[in-house]
Design an enzyme around this catalytic site. Structure first.
Site, PDB file in Angstrom:
ATOM      1  N   LEU A  37     -18.933 -35.173  30.472  1.00 16.05           N
ATOM      2  CA  LEU A  37     -17.621 -34.980  31.148  1.00 16.05           C
ATOM      3  C   LEU A  37     -17.106 -34.528  31.835  1.00 16.05           C
ATOM      4  CD1 LEU A  37     -16.984 -31.926  27.460  1.00 16.05           C
ATOM      5  CD2 LEU A  37     -16.672 -34.326  27.792  1.00 16.05           C
ATOM      6  N   THR A 131     -19.349 -55.064  32.781  1.00 11.47           N
ATOM      7  CA  THR A 131     -17.609 -54.886  32.724  1.00 11.47           C
ATOM      8  C   THR A 131     -18.046 -57.032  33.918  1.00 11.47           C
ATOM      9  OG1 THR A 131     -15.454 -54.874  35.033  1.00 11.47           O
ATOM     10  CG2 THR A 131     -18.507 -54.277  35.157  1.00 11.47           C
ATOM     11  N   ASP A 132     -15.937 -57.398  33.411  1.00  9.05           N
ATOM     12  CA  ASP A 132     -16.522 -58.791  34.350  1.00  9.05           C
ATOM     13  C   ASP A 132     -16.180 -58.511  35.942  1.00  9.05           C
ATOM     14  OD1 ASP A 132     -13.762 -57.731  34.964  1.00  9.05           O
ATOM     15  OD2 ASP A 132     -12.598 -59.050  32.844  1.00  9.05           O
ATOM     16  N   GLU A 133     -15.709 -57.570  35.841  1.00  9.75           N
ATOM     17  CA  GLU A 133     -16.033 -57.495  37.568  1.00  9.75           C
ATOM     18  C   GLU A 133     -17.161 -57.544  38.417  1.00  9.75           C
ATOM     19  OE1 GLU A 133     -13.803 -53.989  39.355  1.00  9.75           O
ATOM     20  OE2 GLU A 133     -12.947 -53.619  38.038  1.00  9.75           O
ATOM     21  N   TYR A 156     -18.250 -49.815  43.736  1.00  9.74           N
ATOM     22  CA  TYR A 156     -17.936 -49.642  41.538  1.00  9.74           C
ATOM     23  C   TYR A 156     -18.294 -50.500  40.438  1.00  9.74           C
ATOM     24  CZ  TYR A 156     -16.644 -50.618  37.254  1.00  9.74           C
ATOM     25  OH  TYR A 156     -16.573 -50.413  35.370  1.00  9.74           O
ATOM     26  N   LYS A 160     -22.152 -51.393  38.674  1.00 10.12           N
ATOM     27  CA  LYS A 160     -22.110 -52.297  37.736  1.00 10.12           C
ATOM     28  C   LYS A 160     -22.838 -53.358  37.804  1.00 10.12           C
ATOM     29  CE  LYS A 160     -20.499 -50.550  34.298  1.00 10.12           C
ATOM     30  NZ  LYS A 160     -21.490 -50.303  33.067  1.00 10.12           N
TER      31      LYS A 160
HETATM   32  P1  NAD Z   1     -14.054 -43.760  31.593  1.00  7.89           P
HETATM   33  O1  NAD Z   1     -14.028 -43.399  33.088  1.00  7.89           O
HETATM   34  O2  NAD Z   1     -12.844 -43.607  30.566  1.00  7.89           O
HETATM   35  O3  NAD Z   1     -15.253 -42.646  30.889  1.00  7.89           O
HETATM   36  C1  NAD Z   1     -16.640 -42.581  31.218  1.00  7.89           C
HETATM   37  C2  NAD Z   1     -16.594 -41.677  30.588  1.00  7.89           C
HETATM   38  O4  NAD Z   1     -18.865 -40.872  30.935  1.00  7.89           O
HETATM   39  C3  NAD Z   1     -16.397 -40.042  30.708  1.00  7.89           C
HETATM   40  O5  NAD Z   1     -16.097 -39.570  29.240  1.00  7.89           O
HETATM   41  C4  NAD Z   1     -17.567 -39.133  31.412  1.00  7.89           C
HETATM   42  O6  NAD Z   1     -17.058 -38.329  31.051  1.00  7.89           O
HETATM   43  C5  NAD Z   1     -18.801 -39.749  31.137  1.00  7.89           C
HETATM   44  N1  NAD Z   1     -19.712 -39.792  32.416  1.00  7.89           N
HETATM   45  C6  NAD Z   1     -19.701 -40.024  33.559  1.00  7.89           C
HETATM   46  N2  NAD Z   1     -20.629 -39.550  34.288  1.00  7.89           N
HETATM   47  C7  NAD Z   1     -21.502 -39.259  33.609  1.00  7.89           C
HETATM   48  C8  NAD Z   1     -22.911 -38.672  34.013  1.00  7.89           C
HETATM   49  N3  NAD Z   1     -23.585 -38.485  34.641  1.00  7.89           N
HETATM   50  N4  NAD Z   1     -23.095 -38.018  32.825  1.00  7.89           N
HETATM   51  C9  NAD Z   1     -22.612 -38.620  31.224  1.00  7.89           C
HETATM   52  N5  NAD Z   1     -21.384 -38.921  31.127  1.00  7.89           N
HETATM   53  C10 NAD Z   1     -20.818 -39.481  31.791  1.00  7.89           C
HETATM   54  O7  NAD Z   1     -14.274 -45.183  31.030  1.00  7.89           O
HETATM   55  P2  NAD Z   1     -14.341 -46.208  30.149  1.00  7.89           P
HETATM   56  O8  NAD Z   1     -13.156 -46.862  31.073  1.00  7.89           O
HETATM   57  O9  NAD Z   1     -13.951 -45.281  28.837  1.00  7.89           O
HETATM   58  O10 NAD Z   1     -15.252 -47.195  30.928  1.00  7.89           O
HETATM   59  C11 NAD Z   1     -16.238 -47.133  30.101  1.00  7.89           C
HETATM   60  C12 NAD Z   1     -17.140 -48.116  29.996  1.00  7.89           C
HETATM   61  O11 NAD Z   1     -16.622 -49.293  30.193  1.00  7.89           O
HETATM   62  C13 NAD Z   1     -17.820 -47.846  31.622  1.00  7.89           C
HETATM   63  O12 NAD Z   1     -19.593 -48.901  31.599  1.00  7.89           O
HETATM   64  C14 NAD Z   1     -17.175 -48.841  32.706  1.00  7.89           C
HETATM   65  O13 NAD Z   1     -18.540 -49.215  33.163  1.00  7.89           O
HETATM   66  C15 NAD Z   1     -16.905 -50.252  31.625  1.00  7.89           C
HETATM   67  N6  NAD Z   1     -16.033 -50.712  31.509  1.00  7.89           N
HETATM   68  C16 NAD Z   1     -14.626 -50.524  31.278  1.00  7.89           C
HETATM   69  C17 NAD Z   1     -13.219 -51.075  31.446  1.00  7.89           C
HETATM   70  C18 NAD Z   1     -12.278 -50.929  31.496  1.00  7.89           C
HETATM   71  O14 NAD Z   1     -11.072 -50.911  31.276  1.00  7.89           O
HETATM   72  N7  NAD Z   1     -11.854 -49.942  31.405  1.00  7.89           N
HETATM   73  C19 NAD Z   1     -13.701 -52.694  31.231  1.00  7.89           C
HETATM   74  C20 NAD Z   1     -14.842 -53.109  31.457  1.00  7.89           C
HETATM   75  C21 NAD Z   1     -16.542 -52.554  31.281  1.00  7.89           C
HETATM   76  O1  TDX Z   2      -1.643 -47.894  40.826  1.00  5.56           O
HETATM   77  C1  TDX Z   2      -2.016 -49.226  40.943  1.00  5.56           C
HETATM   78  N1  TDX Z   2      -1.728 -49.542  41.663  1.00  5.56           N
HETATM   79  C2  TDX Z   2      -2.093 -51.285  41.496  1.00  5.56           C
HETATM   80  O2  TDX Z   2      -1.507 -51.387  41.832  1.00  5.56           O
HETATM   81  C3  TDX Z   2      -3.596 -48.963  40.590  1.00  5.56           C
HETATM   82  C4  TDX Z   2      -4.324 -47.792  39.654  1.00  5.56           C
HETATM   83  C5  TDX Z   2      -4.165 -50.170  39.872  1.00  5.56           C
HETATM   84  N2  TDX Z   2      -2.988 -51.250  40.548  1.00  5.56           N
HETATM   85  C6  TDX Z   2      -3.637 -52.936  40.841  1.00  5.56           C
HETATM   86  C7  TDX Z   2      -5.127 -53.047  41.235  1.00  5.56           C
HETATM   87  C8  TDX Z   2      -5.861 -54.053  40.489  1.00  5.56           C
HETATM   88  O3  TDX Z   2      -5.555 -54.873  40.418  1.00  5.56           O
HETATM   89  O4  TDX Z   2      -3.503 -52.835  39.251  1.00  5.56           O
HETATM   90  C9  TDX Z   2      -5.150 -53.856  38.810  1.00  5.56           C
HETATM   91  C10 TDX Z   2      -5.740 -52.543  38.020  1.00  5.56           C
HETATM   92  O5  TDX Z   2      -6.618 -51.385  38.052  1.00  5.56           O
HETATM   93  P1  TDX Z   2      -6.467 -50.612  37.531  1.00  5.56           P
HETATM   94  O6  TDX Z   2      -6.172 -50.455  36.390  1.00  5.56           O
HETATM   95  O7  TDX Z   2      -7.342 -49.724  38.913  1.00  5.56           O
HETATM   96  O8  TDX Z   2      -8.023 -50.986  36.749  1.00  5.56           O
HETATM   97  P2  TDX Z   2      -9.218 -52.556  37.497  1.00  5.56           P
HETATM   98  O9  TDX Z   2      -9.507 -51.876  39.328  1.00  5.56           O
HETATM   99  O10 TDX Z   2      -8.726 -53.684  37.402  1.00  5.56           O
HETATM  100  O11 TDX Z   2     -10.754 -51.748  36.874  1.00  5.56           O
HETATM  101  C11 TDX Z   2     -10.735 -51.622  35.620  1.00  5.56           C
HETATM  102  O12 TDX Z   2     -10.909 -52.699  34.605  1.00  5.56           O
HETATM  103  C12 TDX Z   2     -12.365 -53.371  34.984  1.00  5.56           C
HETATM  104  C13 TDX Z   2     -11.610 -50.584  35.124  1.00  5.56           C
HETATM  105  O13 TDX Z   2     -10.785 -49.662  35.762  1.00  5.56           O
HETATM  106  C14 TDX Z   2     -13.074 -50.807  35.184  1.00  5.56           C
HETATM  107  O14 TDX Z   2     -13.803 -49.537  34.906  1.00  5.56           O
HETATM  108  C15 TDX Z   2     -13.443 -51.508  34.469  1.00  5.56           C
HETATM  109  O15 TDX Z   2     -14.519 -52.454  34.526  1.00  5.56           O
END
Ligand code: NAD
Ligand code: TDX
Length: 348
Positions: A37, A131-133, A156, A160
């Site tokens: 959390l 992630t694709d990153e 980040y 990953k």
């Molecule tokens: P998020 O930041 O919304 O949630 C992360 C969760 O992990 C939170 O509930 C947080 O409390 C928990 N957490 C963080 N550090 C922790 C720790 N040390 N111990 C235990 N719990 C911990 O993330 P999300 O966007 O839901 O992403 C989830 C997963 O999917 C990640 O591994 C991320 O790399 C991957 N991912 C995200 C996206 C995206 O677009 N958001 C895309 C591709 C992959």
């Molecule tokens: O205020 C903003 N203005 C802006 O231009 C923010 C927050 C982002 N951006 C741009 C940066 C990126 O090109 O928008 C795009 C999307 O940004 P984010 O929402 O921060 O996502 P990104 O950096 O692409 O990463 C997300 O996708 C892959 C997730 O945060 C990652 O956890 C996941 O792995």
């Protein structure tokens, strides 16, 4: 063997959708949500399953090695779906070490706990969500394939990528059964409003400026979060051990076009005059090391396991905006710190 699945990060954005899907679709599985959390984790995301008999929550940090082993013992964990991570690129730029701790050391701690608890590694699956990153930036066209070389560009994505390598190393060295999926940008309900789409929705609602990094020309591939959860379900049950699957929406958007679309949708929904919200768009200093374009080729997952995205972006983004507009209290609580009080009242 009766399945007892440890889902990490289940209180976060994607994790909460995965937990909800597994708890309701598989009543015979025990689902244990392990989450420390952080600011990004919110148990309100799980209200609809918190009273289900097959759902359990453990507030434990991935850095707590003993806590992890205890959870494996307590629930006789048979499989892991690992989503817990520090997930925001901008935060990784200001505090890389937090990302090394949770994403790298935390993942290795979890691998070690699984390895020490599971007697026959053949009987268990460690599913790592990534992630694709990790593939870097596609500046000259093309798509990311599962065979694309890793080339992470941000703290980040470097963390990953490192965690992905450790998962593969445990498969190769110790014979752990593992699977990894690398997904594109998710959007949908419950995403923390630091990410582009919910940040813009929240700011438009509050008539605050919309910060577009650089010229807004960067491209992301967007997938509705429930489609990601559905892909994780398919890969968990039918994916081949040792394999990697790319997950994406075939849905590329320039950031500026997404922000403009959100302005149009919000003006319509709020009854504003056309063009009102666009005035909030503000071009700001670019993100350091900002990757230009991500695009996923998801053909392997589609051909081998029959998954495909179910929702068109136009429909998904309307649903998302509607969710944020009708869940004002959620937005307020995650942005105000009230959530910590809620947690204390309900769980301590
Ligand atoms: P998020 O930041 O919304 O949630 C992360 C969760 O992990 C939170 O509930 C947080 O409390 C928990 N957490 C963080 N550090 C922790 C720790 N040390 N111990 C235990 N719990 C911990 O993330 P999300 O966007 O839901 O992403 C989830 C997963 O999917 C990640 O591994 C991320 O790399 C991957 N991912 C995200 C996206 C995206 O677009 N958001 C895309 C591709 C992959
Ligand atoms: O205020 C903003 N203005 C802006 O231009 C923010 C927050 C982002 N951006 C741009 C940066 C990126 O090109 O928008 C795009 C999307 O940004 P984010 O929402 O921060 O996502 P990104 O950096 O692409 O990463 C997300 O996708 C892959 C997730 O945060 C990652 O956890 C996941 O792995």
């Amino acid at each position: 063997m009766q399945k007892s699945i440890l889902i990490t990060g289940g209180a976060g954005f994607i994790g909460s959708h995965v937990v909800k899907l597994f708890v309701s679709k598989y009543p015979n599985y025990t689902i244990v949500n392990l989450d420390s959390l952080t600011y990004a984790g919110n148990l309100e995301n799980l209200k609809e399953v918190e009273n289900k008999g097959n759902y359990y929550f453990e507030k434990i940090d991935l850095l707590d090695e003993k806590g992890l082993v205890d959870v494996f013992k307590k629930y006789q964990v048979t499989d892991v779906i690992h989503l817990a991570a520090e997930s925001h690129v901008d935060r990784s730029i200001s505090d890389p070490l937090a990302f090394v701790k949770t994403n790298v050391i935390g993942t290795v701690n979890l691998l070690n706990a699984a390895k020490s608890f599971w007697e026959d590694l053949e009987d268990h699956l460690f599913y790592h969500v990534s992630t694709d990153e990790v593939y870097g930036s596609l500046d000259d066209g093309g798509f990311f394939l599962e065979t694309t070389a890793y080339d992470p560009q941000s703290p980040y994505s470097a963390s990953k990528a490192s965690s992905d390598h450790f998962v593969r190393a445990y498969a190769n060295t110790y014979g752990m059964k593992t699977v990894i999926s690398n997904c594109s940008n998710n959007y949908g309900p419950n995403q923390f409003p630091e990410k582009l789409i919910p940040l813009c929705i929240n700011n438009i609602k509050n008539q605050k400026s919309l910060p577009v990094y650089g010229k807004g020309e960067n491209v992301r591939d967007w997938l509705y979060v429930e489609d990601h959860a559905a892909a994780i379900d398919v890969i968990f049950h039918e994916g081949k051990s040792g394999e990697t699957y790319n997950i994406g929406g075939w849905n590329e958007w320039k950031n500026i076009d997404i922000v403009t679309l959100l302005c149009e949708i919000m003006d319509r929904k709020l009854g504003n005059e056309k063009g009102t919200s666009e005035k909030l768009i503000t071009f700001v200093k670019d993100r350091a090391g900002h990757d230009l374009r991500y695009a996923i080729d998801a053909s392997k997952l589609e051909k081998e396991l029959g998954w495909k995205p179910s929702l068109q972006f136009e429909e998904g983004i309307e649903k998302t905006v509607d969710w944020y507009l009708s869940n004002e209290s959620w937005l307020k609580s995650v942005t105000s710190g009230d959530y910590q009080n809620y947690y204390k009242e309900h769980y301590e």
